[in-house]
Design a protein around this motif. Structure first.
Motif, PDB file in Angstrom:
ATOM      1  N   SER A 114       0.872  -1.230   0.062  1.00  0.00           N
ATOM      2  CA  SER A 114       0.023  -0.071  -0.113  1.00  0.00           C
ATOM      3  C   SER A 114       0.736   1.151  -0.025  1.00  0.00           C
ATOM      4  CB  SER A 114      -0.896  -0.080   1.064  1.00  0.00           C
ATOM      5  OG  SER A 114      -2.050  -1.108   1.037  1.00  0.00           O
ATOM      6  N   MET A 115       1.828   1.154   0.788  1.00  0.00           N
ATOM      7  CA  MET A 115       2.835   2.301   0.986  1.00  0.00           C
ATOM      8  C   MET A 115       3.444   2.613  -0.536  1.00  0.00           C
ATOM      9  SD  MET A 115       4.190   2.294   4.665  1.00  0.00           S
ATOM     10  CE  MET A 115       5.844   2.230   4.011  1.00  0.00           C
ATOM     11  N   GLU A 116       4.036   1.584  -1.138  1.00  0.00           N
ATOM     12  CA  GLU A 116       4.691   1.507  -2.364  1.00  0.00           C
ATOM     13  C   GLU A 116       3.579   2.083  -3.533  1.00  0.00           C
ATOM     14  OE1 GLU A 116       6.205  -2.330  -3.085  1.00  0.00           O
ATOM     15  OE2 GLU A 116       7.728  -2.206  -1.624  1.00  0.00           O
ATOM     16  N   GLN A 117       2.394   1.499  -3.529  1.00  0.00           N
ATOM     17  CA  GLN A 117       1.427   1.962  -4.378  1.00  0.00           C
ATOM     18  C   GLN A 117       1.085   3.499  -4.125  1.00  0.00           C
ATOM     19  OE1 GLN A 117      -1.398  -1.026  -3.636  1.00  0.00           O
ATOM     20  NE2 GLN A 117      -0.612  -2.499  -5.039  1.00  0.00           N
ATOM     21  N   ALA A 118       0.941   3.830  -2.915  1.00  0.00           N
ATOM     22  CA  ALA A 118       0.505   5.293  -2.708  1.00  0.00           C
ATOM     23  C   ALA A 118       1.679   6.056  -3.104  1.00  0.00           C
ATOM     24  CB  ALA A 118       0.311   5.552  -1.139  1.00  0.00           C
ATOM     25  N   ARG A 119       2.938   5.541  -3.126  1.00  0.00           N
ATOM     26  CA  ARG A 119       3.985   6.466  -3.418  1.00  0.00           C
ATOM     27  C   ARG A 119       4.073   6.720  -4.906  1.00  0.00           C
ATOM     28  NH1 ARG A 119       8.194   3.480  -1.785  1.00  0.00           N
ATOM     29  NH2 ARG A 119       7.688   4.148   0.346  1.00  0.00           N
ATOM     30  N   GLU A 120       3.748   5.459  -5.733  1.00  0.00           N
ATOM     31  CA  GLU A 120       3.463   5.417  -7.095  1.00  0.00           C
ATOM     32  C   GLU A 120       2.561   6.532  -7.609  1.00  0.00           C
ATOM     33  OE1 GLU A 120       3.170   2.226 -10.789  1.00  0.00           O
ATOM     34  OE2 GLU A 120       2.715   1.596  -8.793  1.00  0.00           O
ATOM     35  N   ILE A 121       1.540   6.162  -7.068  1.00  0.00           N
ATOM     36  CA  ILE A 121       0.265   7.103  -7.470  1.00  0.00           C
ATOM     37  C   ILE A 121       0.741   8.562  -7.411  1.00  0.00           C
ATOM     38  CG2 ILE A 121      -1.961   8.015  -7.129  1.00  0.00           C
ATOM     39  CD1 ILE A 121      -1.916   5.470  -8.639  1.00  0.00           C
ATOM     40  N   GLY A 122       1.256   8.866  -6.060  1.00  0.00           N
ATOM     41  CA  GLY A 122       1.739  10.532  -5.619  1.00  0.00           C
ATOM     42  C   GLY A 122       2.706  11.016  -6.648  1.00  0.00           C
ATOM     43  N   GLN A 123       3.678  10.128  -7.193  1.00  0.00           N
ATOM     44  CA  GLN A 123       4.599  10.403  -8.021  1.00  0.00           C
ATOM     45  C   GLN A 123       4.129  10.630  -9.791  1.00  0.00           C
ATOM     46  OE1 GLN A 123       7.397   7.229  -7.798  1.00  0.00           O
ATOM     47  NE2 GLN A 123       8.594   8.240  -6.540  1.00  0.00           N
ATOM     48  N   LEU A 124       3.267   9.935  -9.777  1.00  0.00           N
ATOM     49  CA  LEU A 124       2.408  10.146 -11.246  1.00  0.00           C
ATOM     50  C   LEU A 124       1.532  11.488 -11.222  1.00  0.00           C
ATOM     51  CD1 LEU A 124       0.768   6.648 -12.262  1.00  0.00           C
ATOM     52  CD2 LEU A 124       2.520   7.971 -13.470  1.00  0.00           C
ATOM     53  N   ILE A 125       0.970  11.781  -9.957  1.00  0.00           N
ATOM     54  CA  ILE A 125       0.309  13.033  -9.837  1.00  0.00           C
ATOM     55  C   ILE A 125       1.216  14.233  -9.943  1.00  0.00           C
ATOM     56  CG2 ILE A 125      -1.296  14.413  -8.243  1.00  0.00           C
ATOM     57  CD1 ILE A 125      -2.575  11.598  -7.478  1.00  0.00           C
ATOM     58  N   MET A 126       2.274  14.167  -9.313  1.00  0.00           N
ATOM     59  CA  MET A 126       3.210  15.095  -9.277  1.00  0.00           C
ATOM     60  C   MET A 126       3.860  15.544 -10.572  1.00  0.00           C
ATOM     61  SD  MET A 126       5.375  14.911  -5.443  1.00  0.00           S
ATOM     62  CE  MET A 126       6.801  14.491  -6.201  1.00  0.00           C
ATOM     63  N   GLN A 127       4.093  14.329 -11.221  1.00  0.00           N
ATOM     64  CA  GLN A 127       4.543  14.277 -12.425  1.00  0.00           C
ATOM     65  C   GLN A 127       3.715  15.271 -13.333  1.00  0.00           C
ATOM     66  OE1 GLN A 127       5.517  10.698 -14.474  1.00  0.00           O
ATOM     67  NE2 GLN A 127       5.337  11.427 -16.657  1.00  0.00           N
ATOM     68  N   PHE A 128       2.420  14.714 -13.413  1.00  0.00           N
ATOM     69  CA  PHE A 128       1.261  15.470 -14.296  1.00  0.00           C
ATOM     70  C   PHE A 128       1.250  16.711 -13.948  1.00  0.00           C
ATOM     71  CE2 PHE A 128      -0.938  10.936 -14.321  1.00  0.00           C
ATOM     72  CZ  PHE A 128      -0.168  10.398 -15.185  1.00  0.00           C
ATOM     73  N   GLY A 129       1.301  17.130 -12.494  1.00  0.00           N
ATOM     74  CA  GLY A 129       1.131  18.735 -12.329  1.00  0.00           C
ATOM     75  C   GLY A 129       2.371  19.373 -12.773  1.00  0.00           C
ATOM     76  N   ARG A 130       3.739  18.784 -12.650  1.00  0.00           N
ATOM     77  CA  ARG A 130       4.664  19.571 -13.431  1.00  0.00           C
ATOM     78  C   ARG A 130       4.504  19.758 -14.803  1.00  0.00           C
ATOM     79  NH1 ARG A 130       7.656  16.010  -9.772  1.00  0.00           N
ATOM     80  NH2 ARG A 130       7.928  14.631 -11.162  1.00  0.00           N
TER      81      ARG A 130
END
Length: 150
Positions: A114-130
């Motif tokens: 769950s922590m790894e999956q949340a980190r992966e989703i967070g990274q995707l969202i940050m990338q999309f935001g950038r």
């Protein structure tokens, strides 16, 4: 005498050098062309670039949303697969102690997953935001200085 004045006016109207002639018509035509060019440069072209940037941005939003949705589905599938594997192991357990061990391992692994999956989703969202706030170099108007003629 009236014939000569009519000829002079006629020549002026046909591009001659008279005061009512083509000089003022040409100046008006040039002025209209300059206004059209200025309109295109300051209004139409920036509006077209903004429209293109919005269309490209919309396409990126759709692509990003699709990638995010696919990632979430993949994660849910992995979680379900692991949950069923743990259930199968627990069903084959010989005693309660083994069931508790299997359940503990599953919960520990699921917490890490769950922590790894949340980190992966967070990274995707940050990338999309950038990507959303950075000019993409595709004719976007963001960050461009308005042109000024002095």
């Amino acid at each position: 005498m009236s014939d000569s004045s009519e000829d002079g006016a006629g020549k002026a109207g046909e591009g001659g050098t008279g005061s009512l002639g083509g000089g003022s018509a040409n100046a008006a035509w040039r002025g209209a062309e300059q206004m059209r060019d200025a309109f295109n440069e300051h209004v139409a072209d920036p509006a077209r670039r903004a429209g293109e940037a919005m269309r490209a941005s919309g396409e990126r939003v759709v692509q990003n949303g699709s990638a995010l949705g696919t990632t979430i589905i993949d994660q849910a599938e992995a979680n379900a697969r692991e949950a069923f594997a743990a259930l199968r192991s627990a069903a084959g357990a010989r005693d309660l102690t083994e069931v508790m061990r299997i359940q503990g391992e599953y919960l520990r692994e699921q917490g890490q997953r769950s922590m790894e999956q949340a980190r992966e989703i967070g990274q995707l969202i940050m990338q999309f935001g950038r990507e959303a706030i950075q000019p993409g170099g595709r004719g976007e108007v963001r960050g461009e200085e308005p042109k000024r003629e002095e």
